[in-house]
Every structure is written in structure tokens, then in C-alpha cells.
Design a protein around this motif. Structure first.
Motif, PDB file in Angstrom:
ATOM      1  N   PHE A 138      -6.884   6.394   1.089  1.00 33.63           N
ATOM      2  CA  PHE A 138      -7.369   7.892   1.078  1.00 33.63           C
ATOM      3  C   PHE A 138      -6.268   8.728   1.716  1.00 33.63           C
ATOM      4  N   ALA A 139      -5.983   8.420   3.264  1.00 31.53           N
ATOM      5  CA  ALA A 139      -4.999   9.158   3.834  1.00 31.53           C
ATOM      6  C   ALA A 139      -3.548   9.093   3.237  1.00 31.53           C
ATOM      7  N   GLY A 140      -3.047   8.045   2.809  1.00 32.81           N
ATOM      8  CA  GLY A 140      -1.709   8.176   2.054  1.00 32.81           C
ATOM      9  C   GLY A 140      -1.750   8.899   0.921  1.00 32.81           C
ATOM     10  N   SER A 141      -2.818   8.929   0.262  1.00 29.63           N
ATOM     11  CA  SER A 141      -2.910   9.776  -1.140  1.00 29.63           C
ATOM     12  C   SER A 141      -2.655  11.114  -0.706  1.00 29.63           C
ATOM     13  N   ILE A 142      -3.417  11.815   0.046  1.00 30.53           N
ATOM     14  CA  ILE A 142      -3.194  13.295   0.406  1.00 30.53           C
ATOM     15  C   ILE A 142      -1.765  13.455   0.916  1.00 30.53           C
ATOM     16  N   ILE A 143      -1.216  12.357   1.705  1.00 29.78           N
ATOM     17  CA  ILE A 143       0.068  12.564   2.437  1.00 29.78           C
ATOM     18  C   ILE A 143       1.069  12.572   1.151  1.00 29.78           C
ATOM     19  N   SER A 144       0.875  11.690   0.437  1.00 30.09           N
ATOM     20  CA  SER A 144       1.907  11.377  -0.817  1.00 30.09           C
ATOM     21  C   SER A 144       2.005  12.527  -1.631  1.00 30.09           C
ATOM     22  N   MET A 145       1.063  13.393  -1.787  1.00 32.60           N
ATOM     23  CA  MET A 145       0.976  14.559  -2.536  1.00 32.60           C
ATOM     24  C   MET A 145       1.731  15.616  -1.742  1.00 32.60           C
ATOM     25  N   PHE A 146       1.648  15.591  -0.538  1.00 36.67           N
ATOM     26  CA  PHE A 146       2.423  16.424   0.430  1.00 36.67           C
ATOM     27  C   PHE A 146       3.845  16.203   0.194  1.00 36.67           C
ATOM     28  N   GLY A 147       4.179  14.971   0.036  1.00 37.88           N
ATOM     29  CA  GLY A 147       5.572  14.627  -0.235  1.00 37.88           C
ATOM     30  C   GLY A 147       5.972  15.188  -1.590  1.00 37.88           C
ATOM     31  N   ASP A 148       5.072  14.963  -2.479  1.00 38.48           N
ATOM     32  CA  ASP A 148       5.740  15.514  -3.871  1.00 38.48           C
ATOM     33  C   ASP A 148       5.917  16.837  -3.951  1.00 38.48           C
ATOM     34  N   LEU A 149       5.167  17.748  -3.372  1.00 32.78           N
ATOM     35  CA  LEU A 149       5.184  19.082  -3.253  1.00 32.78           C
ATOM     36  C   LEU A 149       6.248  19.519  -2.543  1.00 32.78           C
ATOM     37  N   LEU A 180       0.730  -1.142  -0.038  1.00 28.04           N
ATOM     38  CA  LEU A 180      -0.015  -0.100  -0.016  1.00 28.04           C
ATOM     39  C   LEU A 180       1.086   1.250   0.143  1.00 28.04           C
ATOM     40  N   VAL A 181       1.961   1.057   0.544  1.00 31.36           N
ATOM     41  CA  VAL A 181       2.995   2.160   0.344  1.00 31.36           C
ATOM     42  C   VAL A 181       3.129   2.745  -1.049  1.00 31.36           C
ATOM     43  N   VAL A 182       3.168   1.593  -2.003  1.00 27.04           N
ATOM     44  CA  VAL A 182       3.596   1.930  -3.138  1.00 27.04           C
ATOM     45  C   VAL A 182       2.281   2.237  -3.979  1.00 27.04           C
ATOM     46  N   ILE A 183       1.465   1.556  -3.630  1.00 30.69           N
ATOM     47  CA  ILE A 183       0.267   1.735  -4.420  1.00 30.69           C
ATOM     48  C   ILE A 183      -0.303   3.169  -4.196  1.00 30.69           C
ATOM     49  N   THR A 184      -0.392   3.682  -2.895  1.00 30.73           N
ATOM     50  CA  THR A 184      -0.963   4.906  -2.672  1.00 30.73           C
ATOM     51  C   THR A 184       0.041   5.893  -3.319  1.00 30.73           C
ATOM     52  N   ALA A 185       1.319   5.772  -3.129  1.00 28.85           N
ATOM     53  CA  ALA A 185       2.042   6.709  -3.763  1.00 28.85           C
ATOM     54  C   ALA A 185       2.259   7.071  -5.211  1.00 28.85           C
ATOM     55  N   PHE A 186       2.636   5.824  -6.058  1.00 25.90           N
ATOM     56  CA  PHE A 186       2.389   5.715  -7.389  1.00 25.90           C
ATOM     57  C   PHE A 186       1.113   5.875  -7.872  1.00 25.90           C
TER      58      PHE A 186
END
Length: 261
Positions: A205-216, A137-143
Motif C-alpha cells: 500500500f505505502a510503496g504504491s503511493i510513493i511509487s506514483m510520486f516517483g513516476d510523477l 517488494l521494491v519491484v512488485i510495488t513499483a512495476f
């Protein structure tokens, strides 16, 4: 990116070692980016901190019950000592005051926590025998977020999300990225670990939002550094940190959700 898939399939100590390598390479690229600003962080301190942190986690895992040790994840006296030691080392790095600036020590500290400590959580998930499959899920949510946000932005994007930080990102792309992550995480749970389906959806859901924070966040650093990419190791993607910026943020989210919930 196939080596990453191999690491996830094998899991366990191999994944743990892979996270260590990724963390060290990422912090090296991070420090190299700072050199463009004439800020010189200490890679030797970061390398030593990496060895100590992953060593603590490994010793903790081998010391007792596998699940309890993995969930505990090295928290306690040794991990607190690690935080203390890293902070002191970065401050002592400034003692050669005629050669170094305050930014040198602060950049050293930031890189260790950002690249090394964040990556550490992914390795810990892979050491949890009963739920280690959730490391996917770490990879699925991020990628998944990245890919779905890209296509949603291309076809539907009109309203800029953070035009100063990343001009191409849109609100429509962000929503598409979150929906895509939830759907992909749900499909993963439905197929591979149905009893935890609801948890997969929440993490998606939560991982997706945080992943965008990481990208930004990575974009903010690169803009301030005046660089396009952290490196050129991965063709078409830049360096390790360019590809794993969002993964570094989703790893802790998945780990702490498992440990707490």
C-alpha cells in the motif's frame, strides 16, 4: 528487463553492485537531461560520491554482524561525513564563478541524492540475510502499480489525476494501481514469506503511493527539461531512469519499513 530479475534472484553482493551501476547510469542520464536547459552538473563529483557511498555501505556490512550492519546501513559518522562531503563538493563546484551558474551546483546535488542515494537503499535490503527476500517488494510495488494503473486507467479512467504533469494519468488508474500493488504484494507474502504477510500488504500500500510520486517526479523533471525520455537504452522504455524512476522511490520505503518496523 531480465537482467534485473537475475540480480534479484542472486541478491547479496551481486545485487548491491547492480544497484551501484544503476545509480551511476541514472545520475548520468539525469545530468544529460539538464543539458537541454543549459545546466551543466558535474558527473565526476557524482561518480566519486557513488563510489564513496557504496564503499561505506560495503565496509559497514563486512565490519560486524551481517544483519546489524545491514540494518544500520552505514548511518553514523562515515555516512554523515559523506553528506557533508557531497554538499561541500557541489558548492565548491561553483567557485569557477565565471563559467558556472548556481543551477549547476544544485543540479549536481539533486542528482546524487535522487539517483545515487535512493538506489543505495535497494542494495542494502539485499544485504539483510533474514529478510533480503523483501527486496522483491521494491519491484512488485513499483512495476505492479505501474501496470495495474495503466490498465485501470485505460478501461475505467475518466478523472484526470495531474493533467499538467502527466495528462494520461487518472484517479481511477491510481486507485487501480494501489489495489493491484496490495494484491500482488499480498500474494507474494502468502506464497513466499507467510509470517510477514501483513507487512507485505502494508508495504504494498505505502510503496504504491510513493511509487506514483516517483513516476510523477520524473515527469516533472522531463517537462521542465523539454525531453521525452532520459535515454534510449531499454527498447520501448527509454533510459535507465525512465524505467527505474518509481523503483528509486519505493526502495527507501521498503528499507526504512524493515529497519524501523
Amino acid at each position: 528487463m531480465l537482467p534485473l530479475v537475475v540480480l534479484l534472484v542472486i541478491g547479496g553482493y551481486v545485487l548491491y553492485a547492480g544497484c551501484f551501476v544503476i545509480g551511476v547510469m541514472a545520475v548520468y542520464e539525469f545530468y544529460r537531461g539538464f543539458q537541454a536547459m543549459n545546466v551543466h552538473a558535474s558527473f565526476p563529483i557524482a561518480a566519486a560520491a557513488s563510489v564513496c557511498l557504496y564503499g561505506i555501505g560495503l565496509a559497514d556490512h563486512l565490519a560486524g554482524d551481517a544483519v546489524a550492519a545491514a540494518v544500520k546501513g552505514g548511518t553514523g559518522t562515515l555516512l554523515m561525513l559523506w553528506f557533508f562531503g557531497v554538499t561541500v563538493a557541489c558548492l565548491l563546484y561553483l567557485f569557477r564563478i565565471e563559467e558556472r551558474k548556481l543551477e549547476d551546483g544544485m543540479a549536481t546535488l539533486a542528482g546524487i541524492f535522487y539517483a545515487v542515494f535512493f538506489s543505495y537503499h535497494i542494495g542494502l535490503i539485499g544485504m539483510m540475510p533474514e529478510v533480503k527476500i523483501l527486496v522483491w517488494l521494491v519491484v512488485i510495488t513499483a512495476f505492479g502499480t505501474d501496470i495495474c494503473a495503466y490498465f485501470s486507467g485505460v478501461f475505467l479512467g475518466k478523472h484526470k489525476l495531474c493533467p499538467v504533469i502527466s495528462p494520461k494519468k487518472t484517479w481511477e488508474g491510481a486507485v487501480g494501481g494501489v489495489l493491484g500493488s496490495v494484491i500482488l504484494s499480498g500474494l507474494f507474502g502468502l506464497i513466499f514469506i507467510r509470517p510477514l504477510l501483513i507487512h507485505c500488504l502494508i508495504i504494498g500500500f505505502a510503496g504504491s503511493i510513493i511509487s506514483m510520486f516517483g513516476d510523477l517526479t520524473a515527469s516533472v523533471f522531463k517537462r521542465k527539461m523539454g525531453i521525452k525520455d532520459y535515454g534510449n537504452l531499454i527498447p520501448g522504455h527509454g533510459g535507465i531512469l525512465d524505467r527505474f524512476d518509481s523503483v528509486l522511490f519505493t526502495g527507501p520505503v521498503v528499507y526504512y519499513y524493515i529497519a524501523i518496523v
